[in-house]
Scaffold this motif. Structure first.
Motif, PDB file in Angstrom:
ATOM      1  N   ARG A 108      -2.413   1.605   5.607  1.00  0.00           N
ATOM      2  CA  ARG A 108      -1.256   1.206   6.070  1.00  0.00           C
ATOM      3  C   ARG A 108      -1.253   1.257   7.652  1.00  0.00           C
ATOM      4  N   ARG A 109      -1.936   2.164   8.322  1.00  0.00           N
ATOM      5  CA  ARG A 109      -1.975   2.344   9.574  1.00  0.00           C
ATOM      6  C   ARG A 109      -3.289   1.689  10.281  1.00  0.00           C
ATOM      7  N   LEU A 110      -4.331   1.707   9.342  1.00  0.00           N
ATOM      8  CA  LEU A 110      -5.652   1.124  10.395  1.00  0.00           C
ATOM      9  C   LEU A 110      -6.345  -0.090   9.291  1.00  0.00           C
TER      10      LEU A 110
ATOM     11  N   MET B 224     -10.465   2.411   6.325  1.00  0.00           N
ATOM     12  CA  MET B 224     -10.186   3.676   5.736  1.00  0.00           C
ATOM     13  C   MET B 224     -11.790   3.963   5.030  1.00  0.00           C
TER      14      MET B 224
ATOM     15  N   TRP C  86       0.720  -1.224   0.144  1.00  0.00           N
ATOM     16  CA  TRP C  86      -0.085  -0.016  -0.009  1.00  0.00           C
ATOM     17  C   TRP C  86       0.881   1.318   0.093  1.00  0.00           C
ATOM     18  N   ARG C  87       2.114   1.364  -0.725  1.00  0.00           N
ATOM     19  CA  ARG C  87       2.763   2.466  -0.650  1.00  0.00           C
ATOM     20  C   ARG C  87       2.586   2.911  -2.334  1.00  0.00           C
TER      21      ARG C  87
ATOM     22  N   LEU D  21      -2.334   6.277   3.268  1.00  0.00           N
ATOM     23  CA  LEU D  21      -1.787   6.088   4.678  1.00  0.00           C
ATOM     24  C   LEU D  21      -2.454   5.710   5.576  1.00  0.00           C
ATOM     25  N   VAL D  22      -3.898   5.892   5.643  1.00  0.00           N
ATOM     26  CA  VAL D  22      -4.876   5.274   6.478  1.00  0.00           C
ATOM     27  C   VAL D  22      -5.006   3.819   6.300  1.00  0.00           C
TER      28      VAL D  22
END
Length: 388
Positions: free
Chosen positions: A170-172, A177, A81-82, A167-168
């Motif tokens: 990758r984090r959550l 998201m 997810w980058r 970004l969301v």
């Protein structure tokens, strides 16, 4: 747009069927505009019942926006997810969507000024040129030179949201998201009627952010492919999600539906995401084979150009060829279809050869210049040797 994303067919491991979805959606918009010109009074249904389904061209844009989120998230989904760099992403998006869009804008302005403006619009003004050139026509009003351009601005603006969405993810996680985006958009919809500042956000068509996010979520199928019963169940889940919405639209009719596009679009987001996840996974096989057939796949390869240029073509044919000879009605509609569909497709294919496909094949100015020089050198006649 309805859409200027890079087609999955251009990526390693091409995903069968997605180009076909894009092509059929663009063709549906062409049919929709033929329907509107032939039976005035939209959103009222003033035509025959058998053509009522063509009133809903807006839903092709729903598909485009979801497919855009999906296509742009394919590569990030395969690499944790980058995005691979904001600058690189911005350059590739600009290179992909702006040349054909700006060329179509010049064409549309020329038609509107020299021949006939778009229905319900005056001749384009200097504001039209500036706002459409900068892709902010959804924010600032001006006569539109092309009835299909409204969605291109929205899609371009969603590109700015993609890095934050990833970004969301990758984090959550992807589900969180989509849930977060949905909560924000639903809040905007609920408050828009009573809070003027929030109501202004409706010009951005915020429900499309949920559709875009649903497409990103669907791309997660490529990161962790589903197997067995779950994979087989995806098409049925998509069908189960869309049937109630279709039934509601059929019962309520176009006037109610147009007035409630915000909520109807939100209701379609799960179905659109599930459909893309299913097709990306190769299901249902008969549908994927149809979508991946050569004619439909070929149509998808230049669907962006078809979406961009068809509206002026349809209006010119209606104004100068059909309307002077036929009263509004079924006969004029069928004649317009018979003329506008093939002419739009052929014109769009030629337009794409000049302004879209070269920018897909060559990923920078240097590569494009080298290709042009090579093409010119092959076309230049070889001088005859003395004495020949």
């Amino acid at each position: 747009m309805t859409s200027g994303e890079t087609a999955p067919s251009e990526q390693p491991g091409r995903l069968s069927g997605l180009d076909g979805i894009r092509g059929l959606a663009a063709l549906f918009v062409v049919l929709h505009h033929c329907r509107l010109l032939s039976f005035p009074g939209f959103p009222a249904d003033t035509g025959p019942a058998w053509a009522s389904w063509l009133l809903y061209g807006h839903f092709a844009v729903v598909v485009f926006i979801t497919l855009s989120g999906f296509s742009l998230a394919v590569s990030p989904a395969r690499s944790g997810w980058r995005l691979g760099g904001l600058g690189r992403f911005a350059r590739r998006r600009a290179w992909r969507i702006l040349p054909p869009y700006w060329a179509a804008l010049v064409f549309s302005l020329a038609v509107a000024w020299a021949l006939v403006p778009q229905p319900g619009q005056g001749a384009p003004t200097a504001k039209s040129v500036v706002f459409h050139g900068l892709l902010v026509q959804d924010l600032f009003g001006s006569p539109s030179p092309n009835g299909a351009f409204w969605s291109i601005a929205i899609e371009a603006q969603l590109y700015f949201a993609l890095p934050l969405l990833l970004l969301v993810v990758r984090r959550l996680g992807a589900v969180a998201m989509v849930a977060a985006v949905t909560v924000v958009v639903v809040a905007v919809g609920l408050l828009a009627g009573g809070v003027p500042a929030v109501g202004m956000l409706m010009r951005l068509t915020p429900q499309f952010a949920v559709l875009f996010a649903a497409g990103v979520l669907a791309a997660g199928v490529l990161r962790a492919p589903v197997r067995g019963p779950v994979r087989a169940a995806l098409p049925w889940a998509a069908l189960g999600a869309v049937v109630p919405v279709v039934a509601l639209v059929a019962v309520q009719g176009p006037v109610w539906t147009v007035a409630h596009f915000f909520w109807v679009d939100l209701a379609l987001a799960p179905a659109a995401g599930l459909l893309l996840a299913a097709v990306a996974g190769g299901r249902p096989r008969p549908l994927v084979r149809l979508l991946d057939s050569r004619p439909i796949r070929s149509l998808g390869s230049f669907s962006y150009s078809l979406y961009l240029v068809h509206a002026p073509v349809v209006v010119v044919l209606h104004h100068f060829v059909v309307a002077p000879r036929f009263e509004p009605g079924v006969t004029g509609f069928l004649v317009l279809l018979a003329l506008a569909v093939p002419v739009s497709v052929v014109f769009a294919r030629g337009f794409a050869a000049l302004f879209e496909l070269p920018f897909q094949r060559h990923r920078g100015t240097a590569a494009l210049r080298a290709a042009v020089r090579e093409r010119l050198s092959r076309a230049r006649p070889v001088p005859e040797a003395p004495g020949e």
